[in-house]
Design a protein around this motif. Structure first.
Motif, mmCIF file in Angstrom:
data_model
loop_
_atom_site.group_PDB
_atom_site.id
_atom_site.type_symbol
_atom_site.label_atom_id
_atom_site.label_comp_id
_atom_site.label_asym_id
_atom_site.label_seq_id
_atom_site.Cartn_x
_atom_site.Cartn_y
_atom_site.Cartn_z
ATOM 1 N N GLN A 1 1.987 1.281 9.518
ATOM 2 C CA GLN A 1 2.046 2.353 10.503
ATOM 3 C C GLN A 1 2.426 3.688 9.864
ATOM 4 O O GLN A 1 1.869 4.732 10.215
ATOM 5 N N VAL A 2 3.378 3.662 8.936
ATOM 6 C CA VAL A 2 3.792 4.912 8.296
ATOM 7 C C VAL A 2 2.627 5.536 7.540
ATOM 8 O O VAL A 2 2.396 6.753 7.618
ATOM 9 N N VAL A 3 1.858 4.732 6.809
ATOM 10 C CA VAL A 3 0.706 5.265 6.079
ATOM 11 C C VAL A 3 -0.299 5.890 7.043
ATOM 12 O O VAL A 3 -0.773 7.015 6.835
ATOM 13 N N HIS A 4 -0.601 5.191 8.119
ATOM 14 C CA HIS A 4 -1.639 5.678 9.020
ATOM 15 C C HIS A 4 -1.147 6.812 9.923
ATOM 16 O O HIS A 4 -1.905 7.755 10.215
ATOM 17 N N GLN A 5 0.087 6.742 10.357
ATOM 18 C CA GLN A 5 0.596 7.825 11.195
ATOM 19 C C GLN A 5 0.738 9.125 10.403
ATOM 20 O O GLN A 5 0.417 10.211 10.902
ATOM 21 N N SER A 6 1.224 9.019 9.172
ATOM 22 C CA SER A 6 1.325 10.229 8.349
ATOM 23 C C SER A 6 -0.067 10.762 8.005
ATOM 24 O O SER A 6 -0.271 11.987 7.919
ATOM 25 N N THR A 7 -1.037 9.869 7.837
ATOM 26 C CA THR A 7 -2.416 10.302 7.622
ATOM 27 C C THR A 7 -2.917 11.124 8.803
ATOM 28 O O THR A 7 -3.553 12.167 8.630
ATOM 29 N N GLU A 8 -2.607 10.665 10.012
ATOM 30 C CA GLU A 8 -3.035 11.415 11.200
ATOM 31 C C GLU A 8 -2.412 12.809 11.229
ATOM 32 O O GLU A 8 -3.063 13.782 11.630
ATOM 33 N N LEU A 9 -1.169 12.932 10.778
ATOM 34 C CA LEU A 9 -0.519 14.239 10.759
ATOM 35 C C LEU A 9 -1.184 15.169 9.744
ATOM 36 O O LEU A 9 -1.435 16.351 10.032
ATOM 37 N N TRP A 10 -1.476 14.650 8.548
ATOM 38 C CA TRP A 10 -2.141 15.478 7.538
ATOM 39 C C TRP A 10 -3.542 15.876 7.999
ATOM 40 O O TRP A 10 -4.000 16.995 7.743
ATOM 41 N N LEU A 11 -4.227 14.959 8.681
ATOM 42 C CA LEU A 11 -5.566 15.281 9.175
ATOM 43 C C LEU A 11 -5.504 16.316 10.295
ATOM 44 O O LEU A 11 -6.405 17.154 10.428
ATOM 45 N N LYS A 12 -4.454 16.250 11.092
ATOM 46 C CA LYS A 12 -4.261 17.274 12.129
ATOM 47 C C LYS A 12 -4.141 18.641 11.473
ATOM 48 O O LYS A 12 -4.739 19.627 11.940
ATOM 49 N N ALA B 1 -10.679 32.496 4.139
ATOM 50 C CA ALA B 1 -11.246 31.197 4.495
ATOM 51 C C ALA B 1 -11.151 30.227 3.326
ATOM 52 O O ALA B 1 -10.830 29.043 3.505
ATOM 53 N N GLU B 2 -11.414 30.715 2.123
ATOM 54 C CA GLU B 2 -11.320 29.860 0.934
ATOM 55 C C GLU B 2 -9.906 29.313 0.769
ATOM 56 O O GLU B 2 -9.720 28.112 0.507
ATOM 57 N N ALA B 3 -8.899 30.156 0.933
ATOM 58 C CA ALA B 3 -7.508 29.722 0.771
ATOM 59 C C ALA B 3 -7.151 28.641 1.781
ATOM 60 O O ALA B 3 -6.465 27.660 1.454
ATOM 61 N N LEU B 4 -7.611 28.786 2.999
ATOM 62 C CA LEU B 4 -7.335 27.783 4.032
ATOM 63 C C LEU B 4 -8.034 26.469 3.719
ATOM 64 O O LEU B 4 -7.485 25.384 3.944
ATOM 65 N N LEU B 5 -9.242 26.549 3.202
ATOM 66 C CA LEU B 5 -9.987 25.345 2.860
ATOM 67 C C LEU B 5 -9.322 24.604 1.703
ATOM 68 O O LEU B 5 -9.308 23.366 1.664
ATOM 69 N N VAL B 6 -8.765 25.350 0.760
ATOM 70 C CA VAL B 6 -8.024 24.722 -0.340
ATOM 71 C C VAL B 6 -6.835 23.931 0.200
ATOM 72 O O VAL B 6 -6.531 22.833 -0.264
ATOM 73 N N ARG B 7 -6.160 24.471 1.188
ATOM 74 C CA ARG B 7 -5.035 23.765 1.799
ATOM 75 C C ARG B 7 -5.491 22.475 2.479
ATOM 76 O O ARG B 7 -4.846 21.429 2.363
ATOM 77 N N ALA B 8 -6.611 22.546 3.203
ATOM 78 C CA ALA B 8 -7.144 21.348 3.853
ATOM 79 C C ALA B 8 -7.521 20.298 2.822
ATOM 80 O O ALA B 8 -7.292 19.094 3.016
ATOM 81 N N THR B 9 -8.090 20.738 1.710
ATOM 82 C CA THR B 9 -8.493 19.811 0.646
ATOM 83 C C THR B 9 -7.291 19.119 0.044
ATOM 84 O O THR B 9 -7.328 17.911 -0.245
ATOM 85 N N LEU B 10 -6.195 19.850 -0.146
ATOM 86 C CA LEU B 10 -4.985 19.234 -0.678
ATOM 87 C C LEU B 10 -4.460 18.170 0.272
ATOM 88 O O LEU B 10 -3.972 17.123 -0.164
ATOM 89 N N ALA B 11 -4.571 18.403 1.570
ATOM 90 C CA ALA B 11 -4.133 17.403 2.545
ATOM 91 C C ALA B 11 -4.907 16.094 2.365
ATOM 92 O O ALA B 11 -4.338 14.997 2.453
ATOM 93 N N VAL B 12 -6.210 16.191 2.099
ATOM 94 C CA VAL B 12 -7.012 14.986 1.890
ATOM 95 C C VAL B 12 -6.638 14.295 0.579
ATOM 96 O O VAL B 12 -6.629 13.067 0.482
ATOM 97 N N ARG B 13 -6.314 15.067 -0.438
ATOM 98 C CA ARG B 13 -5.842 14.467 -1.696
ATOM 99 C C ARG B 13 -4.555 13.683 -1.455
ATOM 100 O O ARG B 13 -4.358 12.590 -2.007
ATOM 101 N N LEU B 14 -3.684 14.213 -0.617
ATOM 102 C CA LEU B 14 -2.415 13.546 -0.349
ATOM 103 C C LEU B 14 -2.619 12.222 0.400
ATOM 104 O O LEU B 14 -1.973 11.220 0.082
ATOM 105 N N ILE B 15 -3.517 12.209 1.377
ATOM 106 C CA ILE B 15 -3.721 10.954 2.104
ATOM 107 C C ILE B 15 -4.478 9.935 1.255
ATOM 108 O O ILE B 15 -4.364 8.730 1.488
ATOM 109 N N THR B 16 -5.244 10.411 0.284
ATOM 110 C CA THR B 16 -5.878 9.482 -0.656
ATOM 111 C C THR B 16 -4.816 8.796 -1.502
ATOM 112 O O THR B 16 -4.855 7.576 -1.705
ATOM 113 N N ASP B 17 -3.850 9.564 -1.985
ATOM 114 C CA ASP B 17 -2.759 8.983 -2.764
ATOM 115 C C ASP B 17 -1.932 8.012 -1.929
ATOM 116 O O ASP B 17 -1.419 7.016 -2.443
#
Length: 228
Positions: free
Chosen positions: A45-56, A77-93
């Protein structure tokens, strides 16, 4: 001199930290020890719930990036997209935590999961929709500014338009990496038959691994650069 740490914010919680972060609610979102059928439900649950927060967060960054593109503010826009990309890197880890969950343990947990599936994730649905909106906004900029997507590969990266295109490709790639890793975890932990097996839940994961939100930007990399 004594400092007064008494809470001043409204809401439940003994401290302002608890009230602002809503920790009383947050830490009560997991199944209690009386409810769990297996102790590793907390891990799951912690993995998936935290994933939902990062995806939000990622979906919010994509939505704001789209608004900035519409406004012609491409560097923002580029700076914001970089932030979103880092969020996906974090949930991958984060998926690395699930390697501690054996197929036997996962099978023991499955009654608690019901018919739930990662395909039902509201975070991923929001990210998908926001990515499509960003792609449409970017294409409008191409029409307005002139260069075709095929020209962006050789363009000067001091220009904000190709820089944004590179950030979009990076976003696409990071999402694909997450999907591949998720597919591997599903095989290892979930005990799913591999892709190609009739009725395997892994079939959809394998299919999505090759999906691209911005296929025209990837296609541009395959075209030869011409010097005029």
């Amino acid at each position: 001199m004594k400092h007064d740490h008494s809470p001043v914010l409204p809401g439940a919680g003994a401290t302002d930290y608890a009230r602002y972060m809503r920790t009383d609610v947050l830490l009560d979102l997991q199944r209690s020890s009386d409810e769990v059928v297996h102790r590793d439900e907390l891990l799951f649950q912690v993995v998936h719930q935290s994933t939902e927060l990062w995806l939000k967060l990622a979906a919010a960054e994509l939505a704001e990036a789209t608004a900035r593109v519409d406004a012609g503010q491409l560097l923002a826009a580029e700076a914001l997209l970089v932030r979103a990309t880092l969020a996906v890197r974090l949930i991958t880890d984060e998926l690395e935590m699930l390697r501690f969950l054996s197929p036997v343990d996962f099978q023991a947990m499955q009654p608690a999961l019901g018919n739930g599936s990662g395909a039902e994730s509201p975070g991923w649905r929001a990210v998908h929709g926001a990515s499509r909106q960003l792609g449409r906004a970017f294409n409008k900029q191409l029409v307005t500014r002139g260069p075709r997507a095929a020209d962006l590969r050789a363009a000067d990266l001091s220009d904000p338009l190709p820089r944004l295109a590179e950030a979009m490709v990076e976003w696409d790639e990071r999402v694909s990496v997450w999907r591949v890793r998720h597919y591997q975890v599903a095989l290892r932990v979930g005990g799913h038959p591999p892709a190609g097996s009739p009725g395997s839940p892994a079939n959809m994961l394998a299919k999505l691994a090759g999906h691209r939100f911005f296929p025209e930007l990837w296609q541009a990399r395959l075209r030869p650069t011409t010097n005029e």
